[in-house]
Design a protein around this motif. Structure first.
Motif, mmCIF file in Angstrom:
data_model
loop_
_atom_site.group_PDB
_atom_site.id
_atom_site.type_symbol
_atom_site.label_atom_id
_atom_site.label_comp_id
_atom_site.label_asym_id
_atom_site.label_seq_id
_atom_site.Cartn_x
_atom_site.Cartn_y
_atom_site.Cartn_z
ATOM 1 N N PRO A 1 0.834 -1.208 0.000
ATOM 2 C CA PRO A 1 0.000 0.000 0.000
ATOM 3 C C PRO A 1 0.867 1.256 0.000
ATOM 4 N N ALA A 2 0.440 2.207 -0.803
ATOM 5 C CA ALA A 2 1.193 3.462 -0.880
ATOM 6 C C ALA A 2 0.776 4.382 0.264
ATOM 7 N N ASN A 3 1.678 5.203 0.710
ATOM 8 C CA ASN A 3 1.390 6.298 1.643
ATOM 9 C C ASN A 3 0.830 5.848 2.987
ATOM 10 N N ILE A 4 1.236 4.678 3.441
ATOM 11 C CA ILE A 4 0.760 4.340 4.790
ATOM 12 C C ILE A 4 1.896 4.409 5.808
ATOM 13 N N LYS A 5 3.074 4.734 5.349
ATOM 14 C CA LYS A 5 4.167 4.879 6.299
ATOM 15 C C LYS A 5 4.166 6.302 6.861
ATOM 16 N N ARG A 6 4.491 6.421 8.142
ATOM 17 C CA ARG A 6 4.623 7.753 8.729
ATOM 18 C C ARG A 6 5.826 8.457 8.108
ATOM 19 N N LEU A 7 5.620 9.720 7.781
ATOM 20 C CA LEU A 7 6.723 10.480 7.196
ATOM 21 C C LEU A 7 7.870 10.575 8.187
ATOM 22 N N ASP A 8 9.069 10.499 7.679
ATOM 23 C CA ASP A 8 10.247 10.601 8.561
ATOM 24 C C ASP A 8 10.303 11.951 9.267
ATOM 25 N N SER A 9 9.700 12.940 8.630
ATOM 26 C CA SER A 9 9.766 14.291 9.191
ATOM 27 C C SER A 9 8.805 14.482 10.372
ATOM 28 N N ILE A 10 7.972 13.470 10.644
ATOM 29 C CA ILE A 10 7.020 13.584 11.758
ATOM 30 C C ILE A 10 7.352 12.501 12.770
ATOM 31 N N THR A 11 7.472 12.905 14.023
ATOM 32 C CA THR A 11 7.737 11.893 15.047
ATOM 33 C C THR A 11 6.443 11.166 15.373
ATOM 34 N N ASP A 12 6.580 10.031 16.035
ATOM 35 C CA ASP A 12 5.394 9.268 16.403
ATOM 36 C C ASP A 12 4.517 10.078 17.355
ATOM 37 N N ILE A 13 5.159 10.809 18.256
ATOM 38 C CA ILE A 13 4.381 11.634 19.201
ATOM 39 C C ILE A 13 3.625 12.718 18.445
ATOM 40 N N ASP A 14 4.317 13.357 17.480
ATOM 41 C CA ASP A 14 3.645 14.377 16.663
ATOM 42 C C ASP A 14 2.433 13.768 15.946
ATOM 43 N N HIS A 15 2.647 12.571 15.446
ATOM 44 C CA HIS A 15 1.568 11.929 14.694
ATOM 45 C C HIS A 15 0.358 11.689 15.584
ATOM 46 N N ARG A 16 0.615 11.213 16.783
ATOM 47 C CA ARG A 16 -0.496 10.962 17.723
ATOM 48 C C ARG A 16 -1.174 12.274 18.116
ATOM 49 N N ASP A 17 -0.360 13.287 18.354
ATOM 50 C CA ASP A 17 -0.917 14.594 18.756
ATOM 51 C C ASP A 17 -1.815 15.145 17.653
ATOM 52 N N ALA B 1 -3.423 13.449 15.472
ATOM 53 C CA ALA B 1 -4.651 12.647 15.428
ATOM 54 C C ALA B 1 -5.611 13.077 16.531
ATOM 55 N N ASP B 2 -5.052 13.339 17.711
ATOM 56 C CA ASP B 2 -5.898 13.779 18.830
ATOM 57 C C ASP B 2 -6.553 15.115 18.505
ATOM 58 N N LEU B 3 -5.790 16.012 17.903
ATOM 59 C CA LEU B 3 -6.325 17.326 17.540
ATOM 60 C C LEU B 3 -7.443 17.171 16.502
ATOM 61 N N ARG B 4 -7.203 16.299 15.555
ATOM 62 C CA ARG B 4 -8.231 16.084 14.524
ATOM 63 C C ARG B 4 -9.507 15.509 15.150
ATOM 64 N N ASP B 5 -9.316 14.572 16.108
ATOM 65 C CA ASP B 5 -10.481 13.985 16.790
ATOM 66 C C ASP B 5 -11.270 15.053 17.544
ATOM 67 N N LEU B 6 -10.545 15.891 18.226
ATOM 68 C CA LEU B 6 -11.181 16.952 19.002
ATOM 69 C C LEU B 6 -12.031 17.845 18.096
ATOM 70 N N MET B 7 -11.440 18.276 17.012
ATOM 71 C CA MET B 7 -12.144 19.173 16.098
ATOM 72 C C MET B 7 -13.322 18.458 15.427
ATOM 73 N N ALA B 8 -13.118 17.191 15.109
ATOM 74 C CA ALA B 8 -14.192 16.437 14.465
ATOM 75 C C ALA B 8 -15.369 16.260 15.412
ATOM 76 N N ASN B 9 -15.055 16.011 16.688
ATOM 77 C CA ASN B 9 -16.129 15.838 17.673
ATOM 78 C C ASN B 9 -16.929 17.119 17.850
ATOM 79 N N ILE B 10 -16.231 18.243 17.887
ATOM 80 C CA ILE B 10 -16.916 19.546 18.015
ATOM 81 C C ILE B 10 -17.818 19.749 16.793
ATOM 82 N N PHE B 11 -17.290 19.437 15.624
ATOM 83 C CA PHE B 11 -18.043 19.611 14.382
ATOM 84 C C PHE B 11 -19.293 18.713 14.381
#
Lengths: 336, 428
Positions: free
Chosen positions: B191-207, B209-219
């Motif tokens: 599968p293409a594009n399922i690897k985390r970009l090297d420029s983003i840390t795992d913590i950044d990635h989780r953060d 996702a959490d931000l997106r969840d928060l905004m999605a829930n508000i929406f």
């Protein structure tokens, strides 16, 4: 013989696919091989010739090739068997399980001492025409294509001087053999004859379908089909290449996009005056080429794909074995 | 519930049972599309751990050169038939490996699906019913993903591999929503594009996702729509999908296993399909194109049947050796078959009036044949089956109630087409 004189004398429509034909020296009797596994004799001098099935165990699959030598007829089939028949009695003489896969083509040597067969087991086998004894077997053809699928060995020809045999396969490889030791003395590649579609359809089509040596045995004509865009169909150009047998140099490279498809048969005319090719896609064609210039001298569409072609020694009578039709043609001057 | 009473259930199955027992969970999962026929505990038990591998013979394979040979007839072509390991059942000589593995396979020789153009036939055999302008029916894979997939799954529910371009269609989820669209592999097997970009840390990635969840829930508190649910559901699964890339890496298999599947792309994709199924992916489609043999049908089938025979046999062997065949349904199917009449190019054209498919493994009475075509293969003379009946049979083999209905708005839509019935003759 002028190719422009070619004209149809008679045609006999049928329900089956007729793959091969050979006639008596006087062109009065015709033998054909059919998709119904039968081998039939027809007296073509009759107004409505009946097909008479030769008797014996017979074949169990498509009868794809036959060769006549005097009163002996030999047929080859996808059932892997060669069968010898007596044309005078219509009886089967012997049968041999000659190959492990489909038999594609047989030819006799010019002195009519041997029969040569090729099959999809990629073997070329030489048989004593009288006794049916295996004399030699050899191959220079890979059983699988470069893409890991089964290959096929479609074509064989023997030179008029009896010194050379040529074999041609699905991926466009030709081997020329000497008939003394059955060793390859030349290999020729015709890769355009093989279309592998790696992206859209992921399978292949094409292959060398016909081979014929010139009268002086110095040139080899190779027939097949050019590159095909949509390999669902035989929609590619009829492709003919001519090589110098000694050097392997390609002397002629022709493609016809008007009457398309596989070149199934090649006949060199008297003193190599022309090259006759026959074959087709969903329909058929006969095309005469000038062997030096490549110019099309004459061309005829045919209602059905032509699988087999036989012509007499004088190049006057031609019999065509085709999809659901057998026909008789002449190149003699038309009567006024 | 006493887990000791269910010795064959793994953790995933138990989670599924728990989910099935909760109508609230189901309602949340379905949004406006509700399963009216509530899945009973026994139903869930039937379905637990089951999966499907669809070998899609794109373009339409010839039934005469595969499962319903007619040697000796003018329509039969040049191939012989061979005896299989099941007395009385013969198939084409082009499938010698399958002939010794037929005890796990049922052959259906009586499909009459009537539609013989690629586009419409594809839709029919994708969804099990003729299309309607007002409703987008789900692909079989989406339906299976919906029925057998698990909400907490860390792997994709529905994977399609279709590398060739001819006839390529994604097979969408239709009214089931984007949550059930396939992971669609085309150019590459990874599968293409399922690897985390090297420029983003795992913590950044989780953060993020959490931000997106928060905004999605508000929406979502202000606006609700099934499409938003599907969108969010897809994001919920991102990290699982990112972690599933190893499933597509056949280099992780022993060489002997890779050799067993062979060197062709179809073989490699069948191996990936097994890896995915083993990891709990409920539906994997492997498309093998292109069988549309209008010219040179017999040569084409020599190539493609060699591939099918080898790869299907390897897949069944592997599934059986791993104890997975009883829970994995392997389907070979295309959009139609091919004409008995042989055309001038030694080809066969499109034909939907009497053609064949196979079902192997899960829920299937192996070594059986259902239906019959006439001696020339031109018509069905016994046991005619349409697309809806085939889908009902597939659902029944998997323990899915074929009478189940979805509610799409206020309209009940049966999981299998109206009036369709399973073919019990080939069900275990």
């Amino acid at each position: 013989m002028n190719p422009s004189n070619l004209h149809q004398l008679k045609k006999w429509p049928c329900q089956d696919i007729v793959f091969c034909a050979a006639a008596s020296d006087d062109s009065s009797q015709l033998w054909i091989g059919s998709s119904d596994a039968g081998v039939y004799q027809m007296n073509v001098t009759e107004e409505k010739p009946q097909r008479v099935k030769l008797s014996g165990d017979g074949h169990s699959s498509y009868v794809t090739c036959l060769a006549r030598c005097g009163s002996t007829l030999v047929t080859g089939s996808y059932d892997r068997k060669l069968i010898w028949w007596d044309t005078e009695t219509g009886q089967q003489i012997r049968q041999i399980k000659a190959h492990d896969k489909w038999i594609r083509r047989i030819v006799t040597t010019p002195n009519q001492s041997h029969l040569i067969s090729v099959a999809d087991d990629m073997q070329c086998r030489v048989w004593d025409l009288v006794s049916g004894t295996l004399v030699a077997e050899f191959s220079d053809h890979s059983p699988v294509t470069p893409h890991h699928y089964p290959s096929m060995l479609y074509a064989v020809a023997v030179s008029p001087d009896g010194s050379k045999i040529a074999t041609g396969d699905r991926v466009g490889h030709v081997a020329i053999w000497d008939t003394e030791k059955f060793q390859t003395n030349k290999q020729i590649e015709t890769p355009v004859m093989y279309t592998w579609d790696p992206q859209k359809r992921r399978h292949s089509i094409g292959g060398i379908r016909s081979l014929a040596f010139s009268a002086d045995s110095q040139r080899l004509a190779v027939g097949g089909i050019g590159k095909i865009g949509n390999i669902d169909h035989l929609g590619g150009p009829a492709r003919l290449e001519v090589f110098n047998c000694q050097t392997g140099e390609r002397q002629l490279e022709l493609e016809d996009n008007k009457l398309k498809g596989l070149i199934e048969q090649i006949v060199w005319g008297p003193a190599d005056a022309w090259l006759l090719t026959a074959g087709g896609d969903n329909k058929g064609f006969t095309t005469f080429y000038h062997p030096e210039s490549g110019e099309i001298l004459h061309q005829e569409p045919h209602p059905g794909h032509i699988h087999g072609l036989w012509c007499d020694a004088a190049f006057e009578n031609f019999f065509i074995a085709a999809h659901k039709q057998v026909s008789h043609w002449s190149m003699a001057e038309k009567e006024a | 519930m006493n887990p000791t009473a269910l010795p064959n259930l793994n953790r995933r199955s138990l989670l599924r049972l728990a989910g099935a027992a909760s109508t609230a969970t189901l309602a949340a999962d379905m949004s406006s599309i509700e399963a009216l026929a509530s899945p009973a505990l026994t139903q869930s038990l039937k379905q637990s751990g089951k999966r499907v591998i669809l070998l899609w013979l794109a373009g339409g394979a010839s039934q005469l050169e595969t499962w319903d040979p007619k040697p000796g007839r003018l329509t039969g072509g040049p191939f012989e038939k061979i005896q299989t390991c099941v007395p009385g059942i013969e198939i084409s000589e082009l499938l010698p490996k399958m002939s010794s593995r037929l005890k796990e396979t049922a052959i259906i020789r009586s499909l009459n699906t009537k539609i013989a153009d690629h586009g419409n036939a594809y839709q029919l055999m994708d969804t099990g019913r003729t299309p309607e302008p007002s409703l987008k029916f789900p692909h079989l894979g989406a339906t299976i993903a919906h029925e057998l997939g698990q909400r907490d799954s860390q792997v994709p529910d529905y994977v399609t591999m279709y590398t060739s371009t001819e006839g390529r269609r994604q097979g969408a989820a239709g009214f089931l929503g984007g949550r059930y669209n396939p992971m669609f592999l085309t150019d590459q097997m990874m599968p293409a594009n399922i690897k985390r970009l090297d420029s983003i840390t795992d913590i950044d990635h989780r953060d993020r996702a959490d931000l997106r969840d928060l905004m999605a829930n508000i929406f979502e508190r202000k606006q609700s729509h099934p499409m938003y649910d599907a969108h969010n559901s897809a994001y919920d699964r991102v990290r699982g999908l990112m972690a599933s890339d190893h499933l597509f890496d056949i280099e992780r298999e022993p060489q002997s296993v890779r050799d067993h599947y062979g060197p062709t792309q179809f073989g490699q994709q069948c191996l990936i399909a097994r890896r995915l199924a083993e990891s709990g992916v409920p539906f994997v489609k492997v498309a093998r194109a292109w069988w549309d043999s209008h010219g040179q049908n017999f040569e084409t089938h020599q190539e493609l049947c060699a591939d099918l025979d080898h790869c299907m046999s390897a897949l069944l062997d592997d599934l059986k050796a791993r104890g997975m065949l009883d829970s994995t349904l392997v389907i070979t199917l295309g959009e139609f078959g091919r004409t008995p009449d042989i055309n001038g190019s030694l080809g066969r054209d499109h034909f939907a009036s009497a053609w064949s498919c196979t079902l192997s493994g899960c829920g299937i009475r192996g070594g059986s044949v259902f239906g019959k075509s006439d001696e020339d293969g031109k018509t069905v003379i016994e046991g005619e089956m349409n697309a809806g009946d085939l889908f009902a049979t597939i659902f029944a083999a998997l323990g899915i109630d074929h009478h189940k209905e979805f509610m799409v708005g206020s309209r009940p839509v049966p999981i299998a087409d109206f009036d369709s019935e399973p073919c019990f003759d080939i069900l275990a």
